[in-house]
Design a protein around this motif. Structure first.
Motif, PDB file in Angstrom:
ATOM      1  N   VAL A  71       0.867  -1.168   0.000  1.00 54.13           N
ATOM      2  CA  VAL A  71       0.000   0.000   0.000  1.00 54.13           C
ATOM      3  C   VAL A  71       0.905   1.218   0.000  1.00 54.13           C
ATOM      4  N   ARG A  72       0.719   2.096  -0.979  1.00 54.34           N
ATOM      5  CA  ARG A  72       1.536   3.306  -1.077  1.00 54.34           C
ATOM      6  C   ARG A  72       0.752   4.479  -0.508  1.00 54.34           C
ATOM      7  N   ILE A  73       1.386   5.212   0.392  1.00 55.41           N
ATOM      8  CA  ILE A  73       0.760   6.350   1.055  1.00 55.41           C
ATOM      9  C   ILE A  73       1.538   7.590   0.641  1.00 55.41           C
ATOM     10  N   LEU A  74       0.862   8.579   0.110  1.00 56.33           N
ATOM     11  CA  LEU A  74       1.511   9.804  -0.332  1.00 56.33           C
ATOM     12  C   LEU A  74       0.785  10.995   0.275  1.00 56.33           C
ATOM     13  N   ARG A  75       1.537  11.836   0.968  1.00 59.21           N
ATOM     14  CA  ARG A  75       0.990  13.085   1.497  1.00 59.21           C
ATOM     15  C   ARG A  75       1.561  14.222   0.666  1.00 59.21           C
ATOM     16  N   TYR A  76       0.714  15.150   0.279  1.00 62.56           N
ATOM     17  CA  TYR A  76       1.125  16.213  -0.628  1.00 62.56           C
ATOM     18  C   TYR A  76       0.359  17.484  -0.287  1.00 62.56           C
ATOM     19  N   LYS A  77       1.071  18.592  -0.243  1.00 67.45           N
ATOM     20  CA  LYS A  77       0.419  19.893  -0.067  1.00 67.45           C
ATOM     21  C   LYS A  77       0.811  20.784  -1.246  1.00 67.45           C
ATOM     22  N   ASN A  78      -0.163  21.393  -1.811  1.00 69.52           N
ATOM     23  CA  ASN A  78       0.024  22.213  -3.001  1.00 69.52           C
ATOM     24  C   ASN A  78       0.830  23.486  -2.679  1.00 69.52           C
ATOM     25  N   LYS A  79       1.705  23.865  -3.582  1.00 68.93           N
ATOM     26  CA  LYS A  79       2.453  25.139  -3.568  1.00 68.93           C
ATOM     27  C   LYS A  79       3.486  25.275  -2.457  1.00 68.93           C
ATOM     28  N   THR A  80       3.715  24.246  -1.653  1.00 70.88           N
ATOM     29  CA  THR A  80       4.673  24.372  -0.564  1.00 70.88           C
ATOM     30  C   THR A  80       5.873  23.448  -0.727  1.00 70.88           C
TER      31      THR A  80
END
Length: 102
Positions: A71-80
């Motif tokens: 299971v691949r978990i990716l956390r991402y926040k735009n523009k930062t």
């Protein structure tokens, strides 16, 4: 004849000869394990009474230990520029059902 058993936090439908993957059981390969029955179906007879099911034993033999799908978990926040990646693989045990005893 088949039974619904509680195995690894889930309910599984099993009959004699079936193999199933459950959450890791802390026992060696070749050991026997038993599962609590929640429902028993024998032809037209359906047993769901807790008193009657207390005498039912569903036994199985541990065949192997395996790892589940990744299971691949990716956390991402735009523009930062914030990105974190994490993976997970569950430890599983393969069990062969050897008997359903009333």
């Amino acid at each position: 004849m088949y039974a619904i058993v509680k195995a690894g936090g889930r309910q599984e439908k099993v009959s004699v000869g079936d193999t199933l993957l459950v959450d890791r059981i802390d026992a060696a390969v070749g050991d026997n394990v038993s599962f609590p029955a929640l429902l028993l179906v024998d032809g037209a007879n359906v047993t769901s009474d807790a008193k009657a099911l207390s005498g039912v034993k569903v036994t199985g033999e541990i065949l192997s230990e395996e790892k589940g799908e990744k299971v691949r978990i990716l956390r991402y926040k735009n523009k930062t520029g914030y990105r974190r990646r994490q993976g997970f693989r569950a430890s599983l045990t393969k069990v062969k059902i050897t008997g359903i005893n009333k």
